[in-house]
Design an enzyme around this catalytic site. Sequence first.
Site, PDB file in Angstrom:
ATOM      1  CG  ASP A  35      -6.326   4.274   1.738  1.00 24.04           C
ATOM      2  OD1 ASP A  35      -7.110   5.210   1.463  1.00 24.04           O
ATOM      3  OD2 ASP A  35      -6.139   3.875   2.899  1.00 24.04           O
ATOM      4  CD  GLU A  70      -2.602   1.338   2.574  1.00 27.22           C
ATOM      5  OE1 GLU A  70      -3.615   2.053   2.572  1.00 27.22           O
ATOM      6  OE2 GLU A  70      -2.230   0.676   3.577  1.00 27.22           O
ATOM      7  CD  GLN A 106      -7.566  -0.062   3.048  1.00 29.94           C
ATOM      8  OE1 GLN A 106      -6.637   0.750   3.020  1.00 29.94           O
ATOM      9  NE2 GLN A 106      -7.619  -1.043   3.926  1.00 29.94           N
ATOM     10  CD  GLU A 125      -6.920   1.768   6.509  1.00 25.80           C
ATOM     11  OE1 GLU A 125      -6.176   1.015   7.164  1.00 25.80           O
ATOM     12  OE2 GLU A 125      -6.589   2.256   5.421  1.00 25.80           O
TER      13      GLU A 125
END
Length: 254
Positions: A173, A138, A199, A235
């Site tokens: 993300d 990530e 996310q 998240e």
Amino acid sequence: MKFSANLGFLWMDLSLPDAIRAASAAGFDAVECHWPYDVPPADVRAALEETGLEMLGLNARRGNVAAGDNGLTAIPGREDEARAAIDEALAYARAIGTLSVHVMSGFSGGPRAQESYCENLAYACDAAAAEGITILIEPINHYDAPGYFLSTSAQAAAIIREVGRPNLKMMFDCYHVQIMEGDVCRRLEALLPLVGHIQIAAVPDRGPPDHGELDYGHVLDRIGQLGWTRPIGAEYRPQGPTGDSLGWMARYRG
């Protein structure tokens, strides 16, 4: 659109098994977590079986957090520690039926760090392959984690291609990508074959995905148009009790 509750941020006042139950009661389709290692895997598996939810992913340990570690995989000279953390994470994932493990790079930079990172990721992917487990990396923005080795989606894509393992994927993300690069929808469209999980959180405050710079109504519509059907990870940091922060979910389910 399906959603996964990230229990690293949501229902932090509850034990992990009880947080799984709370996520189920709130209507989430799946769950994910950060570092579950203080909880016996049998207790987590029991809660997952009780609720029918899948634990989509968990993180390998970061190292000595008190000393400033935020991952070990790209730290030259600490390969033994990194691989022990990978082995532990894979064992826990197998015990609870989780099919993704996020392996964090840590604070480092330069060619030797990249070499260590790629070697450790190859080790993780090879160890995970027999169980059908995906290894996730990530990109994390440099405002929240100054000096973190992996910071952009382009860098992650290059590393995935260099390592050359089919079970190495990117955790995309939207919060981190928007801060570092912007153009979230076009980046998703270009990188989707390399993406293993998506996310969301508001930018720039990492609150619920119902305000801020990103129009998640548009982003999630585009994700659906691209053919993504797996749960999207929520998240974000609730600004108060988690249950009071969930109004966005009904809106985006359409």
